[in-house]
Design an enzyme around this catalytic site. Structure first.
Site, PDB file in Angstrom:
ATOM      1  N   HIS A  50      16.211  18.214  48.017  1.00  0.00           N
ATOM      2  CA  HIS A  50      17.082  19.013  48.887  1.00  0.00           C
ATOM      3  C   HIS A  50      17.447  18.197  50.125  1.00  0.00           C
ATOM      4  O   HIS A  50      16.862  17.139  50.378  1.00  0.00           O
ATOM      5  CB  HIS A  50      16.393  20.324  49.309  1.00  0.00           C
TER       6      HIS A  50
HETATM    7  C1  T46 Z   1      11.067  18.724  53.448  1.00  0.00           C
HETATM    8  C2  T46 Z   1      10.054  17.984  52.663  1.00  0.00           C
HETATM    9  C3  T46 Z   1       9.748  16.634  53.241  1.00  0.00           C
HETATM   10  C4  T46 Z   1       6.505  27.398  54.178  1.00  0.00           C
HETATM   11  O1  T46 Z   1       6.136  28.577  54.032  1.00  0.00           O
HETATM   12  N1  T46 Z   1       6.681  26.891  55.438  1.00  0.00           N
HETATM   13  C5  T46 Z   1       7.065  25.620  55.656  1.00  0.00           C
HETATM   14  O2  T46 Z   1       7.190  25.203  56.820  1.00  0.00           O
HETATM   15  C6  T46 Z   1       7.304  24.772  54.514  1.00  0.00           C
HETATM   16  C7  T46 Z   1       7.748  23.333  54.715  1.00  0.00           C
HETATM   17  C8  T46 Z   1       7.130  25.282  53.276  1.00  0.00           C
HETATM   18  N2  T46 Z   1       6.737  26.578  53.105  1.00  0.00           N
HETATM   19  C9  T46 Z   1       6.530  27.083  51.752  1.00  0.00           C
HETATM   20  C10 T46 Z   1       7.798  27.237  50.928  1.00  0.00           C
HETATM   21  C11 T46 Z   1       7.318  26.982  49.515  1.00  0.00           C
HETATM   22  O3  T46 Z   1       6.873  28.190  48.943  1.00  0.00           O
HETATM   23  O4  T46 Z   1       5.711  26.157  51.040  1.00  0.00           O
HETATM   24  C12 T46 Z   1       6.114  26.057  49.682  1.00  0.00           C
HETATM   25  C13 T46 Z   1       6.404  24.612  49.311  1.00  0.00           C
HETATM   26  O5  T46 Z   1       7.572  24.155  50.028  1.00  0.00           O
HETATM   27  P1  T46 Z   1       8.684  23.206  49.363  1.00  0.00           P
HETATM   28  O6  T46 Z   1       8.796  23.503  47.927  1.00  0.00           O
HETATM   29  O7  T46 Z   1       9.931  23.352  50.184  1.00  0.00           O
HETATM   30  O8  T46 Z   1       8.033  21.763  49.584  1.00  0.00           O
HETATM   31  P2  T46 Z   1       8.685  20.326  49.371  1.00  0.00           P
HETATM   32  O9  T46 Z   1       7.561  19.382  49.370  1.00  0.00           O
HETATM   33  O10 T46 Z   1       9.627  20.288  48.239  1.00  0.00           O
HETATM   34  O11 T46 Z   1       9.584  20.089  50.717  1.00  0.00           O
HETATM   35  C14 T46 Z   1       8.958  20.040  51.993  1.00  0.00           C
HETATM   36  C15 T46 Z   1       9.774  20.833  53.023  1.00  0.00           C
HETATM   37  O12 T46 Z   1       9.981  22.172  52.544  1.00  0.00           O
HETATM   38  C16 T46 Z   1      11.101  20.198  53.296  1.00  0.00           C
HETATM   39  O13 T46 Z   1      11.707  20.796  54.433  1.00  0.00           O
HETATM   40  O14 T46 Z   1      11.937  18.137  54.062  1.00  0.00           O
HETATM   41  O15 T46 Z   1       8.830  18.708  52.437  1.00  0.00           O
END
Ligand code: T46
Length: 133
Positions: A50
């Site tokens: 993303h």
């Molecule tokens: C990014 C990369 C480097 C939350 O509840 N609060 C938060 O602040 C974050 C970051 C995530 N979450 C929840 C949302 C999802 O249910 O944690 C779960 C995993 O998040 P996500 O699938 O978005 O994780 P990544 O590793 O794909 O991405 C993350 C960040 O979301 C994103 O902003 O830049 O790390």
């Protein structure tokens, strides 16, 4: 890349060990509103996929190593993070994917905004159309 680049941090080391400090206006160009970390990543996992419309972040692999794929209108780069003395600044409208996590990797992220799902651009074609504008 203008909107995705490495930053080096000063180490404060002595006989007890090492310390790195990150301050707004010095090492970190934005006020930190949120901190999160990614760890226990399973083998062959690739995360991210993303961009963000309005979010600046610094990614630091404080333990172990991982690689970050970043894409902007300037092109694509694969950035290896393997030391707590370096961070990767990622600005707005940068596609990112994180992969090749070592078993002990801890990826710490400093963010300029609170969590907002509406800020995520998860559709790659939409991302491409935004950066072409
Ligand atoms: C990014 C990369 C480097 C939350 O509840 N609060 C938060 O602040 C974050 C970051 C995530 N979450 C929840 C949302 C999802 O249910 O944690 C779960 C995993 O998040 P996500 O699938 O978005 O994780 P990544 O590793 O794909 O991405 C993350 C960040 O979301 C994103 O902003 O830049 O790390």
């Amino acid at each position: 890349m203008t909107n995705a680049y490495k930053i080096s941090f000063q180490e404060h080391g002595d006989t007890r060990g090492m310390l790195v400090a990150l301050e707004y206006g010095k090492e970190c160009p934005f006020e930190i509103k949120r901190v999160y970390y990614v760890y226990n990543t399973k083998d062959d996992v690739r995360r991210g996929y993303h961009a963000h419309s309005d979010l600046e972040q610094i990614l630091i692999c404080v333990n172990g190593s991982c690689t970050i794929h970043v894409e902007t209108k300037e092109g694509v780069e694969e950035v290896v993070l393997n030391t707590p003395t370096e961070g990767l600044f990622i600005g707005c409208n940068v596609w990112r994917e994180m992969y090749d996590f070592s078993e002990n990797a801890v990826l710490l992220v400093l963010a300029s905004k609170l969590y907002d799902e509406d800020d995520y651009i998860r559709d790659y074609q939409k991302f491409m159309s935004i950066i072409k504008d």
